[in-house]
Scaffold this active site. Structure first.
Site, PDB file in Angstrom:
ATOM      1  N   LYS A 191      32.249  26.552  51.915  1.00  0.00           N
ATOM      2  CA  LYS A 191      33.522  26.137  51.730  1.00  0.00           C
ATOM      3  C   LYS A 191      34.486  27.029  50.983  1.00  0.00           C
ATOM      4  CE  LYS A 191      36.451  24.337  48.764  1.00  0.00           C
ATOM      5  NZ  LYS A 191      37.882  25.034  48.739  1.00  0.00           N
ATOM      6  N   SER A 245      37.063  31.072  39.396  1.00  0.00           N
ATOM      7  CA  SER A 245      37.580  31.231  37.954  1.00  0.00           C
ATOM      8  C   SER A 245      36.435  30.733  37.394  1.00  0.00           C
ATOM      9  CB  SER A 245      38.781  30.461  38.068  1.00  0.00           C
ATOM     10  OG  SER A 245      38.499  29.122  38.485  1.00  0.00           O
ATOM     11  N   THR A 246      36.592  31.102  35.841  1.00  0.00           N
ATOM     12  CA  THR A 246      35.557  30.740  34.926  1.00  0.00           C
ATOM     13  C   THR A 246      35.841  29.122  34.639  1.00  0.00           C
ATOM     14  OG1 THR A 246      35.416  32.817  33.957  1.00  0.00           O
ATOM     15  CG2 THR A 246      35.024  31.036  32.410  1.00  0.00           C
ATOM     16  N   GLY A 249      34.032  27.262  37.250  1.00  0.00           N
ATOM     17  CA  GLY A 249      32.715  27.396  37.163  1.00  0.00           C
ATOM     18  C   GLY A 249      31.915  26.549  36.274  1.00  0.00           C
ATOM     19  N   GLU A 266      29.463  33.629  39.974  1.00  0.00           N
ATOM     20  CA  GLU A 266      30.371  34.896  39.658  1.00  0.00           C
ATOM     21  C   GLU A 266      31.885  34.546  39.357  1.00  0.00           C
ATOM     22  OE1 GLU A 266      29.240  37.841  39.920  1.00  0.00           O
ATOM     23  OE2 GLU A 266      27.275  37.371  41.057  1.00  0.00           O
ATOM     24  N   CYS A 300      37.971  40.703  41.054  1.00  0.00           N
ATOM     25  CA  CYS A 300      37.510  40.082  39.693  1.00  0.00           C
ATOM     26  C   CYS A 300      36.798  41.339  38.963  1.00  0.00           C
ATOM     27  CB  CYS A 300      36.078  39.410  40.081  1.00  0.00           C
ATOM     28  SG  CYS A 300      34.996  40.304  41.206  1.00  0.00           S
ATOM     29  N   GLU A 397      42.469  37.142  32.095  1.00  0.00           N
ATOM     30  CA  GLU A 397      42.677  37.778  33.612  1.00  0.00           C
ATOM     31  C   GLU A 397      43.662  37.218  34.163  1.00  0.00           C
ATOM     32  OE1 GLU A 397      40.039  35.742  36.544  1.00  0.00           O
ATOM     33  OE2 GLU A 397      39.230  37.521  37.054  1.00  0.00           O
TER      34      GLU A 397
HETATM   35  P1  NAD Z   1      39.179  29.118  41.840  1.00  0.00           P
HETATM   36  O1  NAD Z   1      38.111  28.935  40.972  1.00  0.00           O
HETATM   37  O2  NAD Z   1      40.381  28.289  41.727  1.00  0.00           O
HETATM   38  O3  NAD Z   1      38.665  28.705  43.289  1.00  0.00           O
HETATM   39  C1  NAD Z   1      37.363  29.170  44.018  1.00  0.00           C
HETATM   40  C2  NAD Z   1      36.691  28.026  44.809  1.00  0.00           C
HETATM   41  O4  NAD Z   1      36.369  27.116  44.081  1.00  0.00           O
HETATM   42  C3  NAD Z   1      37.660  27.661  45.857  1.00  0.00           C
HETATM   43  O5  NAD Z   1      36.914  27.672  47.227  1.00  0.00           O
HETATM   44  C4  NAD Z   1      38.240  26.267  45.496  1.00  0.00           C
HETATM   45  O6  NAD Z   1      38.532  25.503  46.453  1.00  0.00           O
HETATM   46  C5  NAD Z   1      36.793  25.910  44.696  1.00  0.00           C
HETATM   47  N1  NAD Z   1      37.361  24.846  43.660  1.00  0.00           N
HETATM   48  C6  NAD Z   1      38.242  24.554  43.161  1.00  0.00           C
HETATM   49  N2  NAD Z   1      38.129  23.649  42.198  1.00  0.00           N
HETATM   50  C7  NAD Z   1      36.853  23.065  42.394  1.00  0.00           C
HETATM   51  C8  NAD Z   1      36.014  22.174  41.805  1.00  0.00           C
HETATM   52  N3  NAD Z   1      36.518  21.270  40.840  1.00  0.00           N
HETATM   53  N4  NAD Z   1      34.609  22.054  42.187  1.00  0.00           N
HETATM   54  C9  NAD Z   1      34.419  22.742  43.148  1.00  0.00           C
HETATM   55  N5  NAD Z   1      34.979  23.928  43.894  1.00  0.00           N
HETATM   56  C10 NAD Z   1      36.071  23.835  43.413  1.00  0.00           C
HETATM   57  O7  NAD Z   1      39.052  30.823  41.978  1.00  0.00           O
HETATM   58  P2  NAD Z   1      40.208  31.468  42.931  1.00  0.00           P
HETATM   59  O8  NAD Z   1      41.629  31.427  42.334  1.00  0.00           O
HETATM   60  O9  NAD Z   1      39.983  30.987  44.485  1.00  0.00           O
HETATM   61  O10 NAD Z   1      39.686  32.748  42.786  1.00  0.00           O
HETATM   62  C11 NAD Z   1      40.261  33.694  41.866  1.00  0.00           C
HETATM   63  C12 NAD Z   1      38.858  33.684  40.608  1.00  0.00           C
HETATM   64  O11 NAD Z   1      37.822  34.025  41.150  1.00  0.00           O
HETATM   65  C13 NAD Z   1      39.290  34.842  39.593  1.00  0.00           C
HETATM   66  O12 NAD Z   1      38.972  34.182  38.410  1.00  0.00           O
HETATM   67  C14 NAD Z   1      38.407  35.732  39.961  1.00  0.00           C
HETATM   68  O13 NAD Z   1      38.168  36.589  38.882  1.00  0.00           O
HETATM   69  C15 NAD Z   1      37.373  34.965  40.412  1.00  0.00           C
HETATM   70  N6  NAD Z   1      36.472  35.944  41.333  1.00  0.00           N
HETATM   71  C16 NAD Z   1      35.093  36.456  40.808  1.00  0.00           C
HETATM   72  C17 NAD Z   1      34.377  37.188  41.654  1.00  0.00           C
HETATM   73  C18 NAD Z   1      32.952  37.737  41.041  1.00  0.00           C
HETATM   74  O14 NAD Z   1      32.193  38.198  41.915  1.00  0.00           O
HETATM   75  N7  NAD Z   1      32.761  37.629  39.633  1.00  0.00           N
HETATM   76  C19 NAD Z   1      34.796  37.679  42.879  1.00  0.00           C
HETATM   77  C20 NAD Z   1      35.909  37.236  43.206  1.00  0.00           C
HETATM   78  C21 NAD Z   1      36.887  36.304  42.348  1.00  0.00           C
END
Ligand code: NAD
Length: 494
Positions: A191, A245-246, A249, A266, A300, A397
């Site tokens: 996804k 995002s946390t 997560g 992650e 991240c 962040e």
């Molecule tokens: P996000 O959490 O908004 O979305 C990430 C993914 O989750 C997307 O595909 C989104 O569609 C999906 N998602 C959103 N809501 C969901 C739900 N309720 N259930 C299941 N899936 C859902 O994050 P983002 O804005 O895409 O990315 C930025 C974040 O990712 C930042 O916090 C960044 O630190 C983190 N990040 C972490 C790492 C790592 O390896 N630790 C790497 C890259 C990004």
């Protein structure tokens, strides 16, 4: 929907808008449910994608289940799995320019960087994972209470893995998760982020060309709260690997509890950098700069808080400001662009608000601090001084090109580490010193999953993941593929 001058879809994008990829075939499910693909370098819409629903998730999981349970992907020999993974790497290599272009249009990445890092890194990542497919060995154990018994462990694939990916390294993160999952013998439903799905859709087609059996790889585009959530809740999914995002997560922990899915998370970070008085200042300035402005700060592990010893603070700041003001910020496809736009209007507003909020709270803007007045989502590389630990820019962040610099006066490592550790995150840290003792003592004191000393770089052989609210589990290295396996112990009296 217009990207070419005549108003048509560029054929390279058109390739990726055929629907969703389930069981080895494309399904056209568009209609009123569509997601606009926006080019962040212009702010214009360039295509539309399927916003799938729960029904499509059911179909994708069923296809992945069949490929795992009946198709026997998990029982396929490691050498054959490695062959297909290597073949996919070769095919990606022949499509490297096209994939880089998609990444640049979709996510705003400077084209050269997309080609080198995102596509080049994905090819290497697949080749690295292919090795794991042929070396998934357990261990032989001599039981202690029955020394004549034989015991051994074997790694078995966990089953169907749902791979939910963020937008900042779309291809590389999808490939990174997929390669370890496939090497371990799992089938996958990917996804991608609704912001950046193009390269993952193209990847699905290239995987078909590589010859993966139907259903081993499935890609479903759509909104996180719909498709991602349905995957996480689905009883047919055994494992979720999530980058994002946390906040999301935490939602996934609850959503996946129904069948106690295995989870790799992650998540976000607020990583500190330390520049000690004895640091090689060229290495420190280059490193601090790269680790905050690379990918427009949308990393991240971005080093977004730097603590510098007062004796080198002015030199560090002068070096960073000079580099920030020389940085060529521009559209992803423009020749010579070093930093592209932020990924979306919403994210751009969020990042700019952090800078505005810090200024209003009394921070000094050493450089940048503003939106760049042009179409697209461009933010100036920004350096803030005189922030305090309670400000949002120091705690939260930002995920953008905003750096906080803070001087420190004595070398009390414990106090420095205490301050740096006082955040909910624990993803990464950077240490600049020429004193080995300082470097390794500081590395121990920092509560983070990855510590980089001087020019230490990320590497696919090195485990990566977070302490505290930066995540669960590790990707890359041996723990990376092991996260897609169950460990079985076998004991027999002899
Ligand atoms: P996000 O959490 O908004 O979305 C990430 C993914 O989750 C997307 O595909 C989104 O569609 C999906 N998602 C959103 N809501 C969901 C739900 N309720 N259930 C299941 N899936 C859902 O994050 P983002 O804005 O895409 O990315 C930025 C974040 O990712 C930042 O916090 C960044 O630190 C983190 N990040 C972490 C790492 C790592 O390896 N630790 C790497 C890259 C990004």
């Amino acid at each position: 929907m217009s990207w070419t001058k005549d108003g048509g879809l560029d054929p390279r994008i058109a390739e990726t808008t055929r629907g969703i990829f389930i069981g080895g075939d494309w399904r056209e499910t568009r209609g009123e449910h569509a997601i606009d693909v926006v080019d962040p370098s212009t702010g214009g819409t360039v295509a539309a994608l399927t916003a799938a629903g729960g029904g499509e998730v059911d179909a994708a999981v069923a296809a992945a289940r069949r490929a795992f349970d009946d198709g026997g992907w998990g029982r396929t020999g490691g050498a054959e799995r490695a062959r297909l993974i290597l073949r996919l790497a070769d095919i990606i290599e022949t499509h490297a320019d096209e994939l880089a272009l998609l990444e640049a249009i979709d996510g705003g990445k400077p084209l050269r960087m997309a080609r080198m890092v995102d596509v080049g890194g994905s090819i290497e990542r697949l080749r690295y994972a292919a090795g794991a497919a042929t070396r998934m060995n357990g261990e032989a154990i001599r039981p202690v209470s029955a020394p004549n018994a034989l015991a051994y462990t074997i790694h078995e694939p966990v089953g169907v893995a749902g791979l939910i990916v963020a937008w900042n390294f779309p291809l590389m993160m999808a490939v990174s998760k997929m390669s370890d999952a496939l090497a371990a013998g799992c089938t996958v439903v990917v996804k991608p982020s609704e912001n950046t799905s193009l390269s993952t859709l193209r990847l699905a087609e290239l995987a078909r060309e590589a010859g993966f059996p139907d259903g081993v790889i499935n890609v479903v585009t759509g909104l996180g709260g719909v498709v991602g959530q349905a995957l996480a809740e689905h009883p047919g999914v055994d494992k979720i690997s999530f980058t994002g995002s946390t906040a999301v997560g935490k939602r996934l922990i609850a959503a996946s509890a129904g069948n106690l899915k295995r989870l790799t998370l992650e998540l976000g970070g607020k990583s500190p950098a330390f520049v000690f008085a004895d640091a090689d200042m060229d290495v420190a300035i280059t490193g601090v700069f790269r680790n905050i402005y690379y990918n427009s700060g949308q990393v991240c592990a971005a080093g977004s808080r730097v603590y510098a010893h007062r004796s080198v603070y002015d030199r560090l700041v002068a070096g960073l400001v000079a580099k920030a003001e020389a940085l060529r910020v521009g559209p992803a496809l423009a020749e010579g662009t070093e930093m592209g736009p932020l990924v979306s209007q919403a994210h751009f507003d969020r990042v700019a608000n952090y800078a505005d909020g810090a200024r209003a709270a009394g921070a000094t803007v050493l450089t940048g601090g503003s939106r760049i007045d042009r179409p697209g989502f461009f933010m100036q590389p920004t350096i803030l001084a005189d922030t305090d630990a309670a400000m949002a820019v120091r705690r939260e962040e930002i995920f953008g090109p905003v750096l906080c610099v803070t001087p420190f006066d004595d070398d009390d490592l414990e106090a420095l580490a205490r301050e740096a550790n006082a955040t909910e995150y624990g993803l990464s840290a950077y240490i600049y010193t020429t004193n080995l003792n300082t470097a390794h003592r500081m590395a121990r004191l920092i509560r983070a999953g990855l510590v980089r000393i001087n020019a230490g770089a990320l590497d696919m052989a090195v485990p990566f993941g977070g302490y505290k609210q930066s995540g669960w589990g590790r990707e890359n290295g041996t723990p990376g593929w092991q996260a897609y396996t169950e460990l079985k112990s076998v004991v027999v009296p002899l």
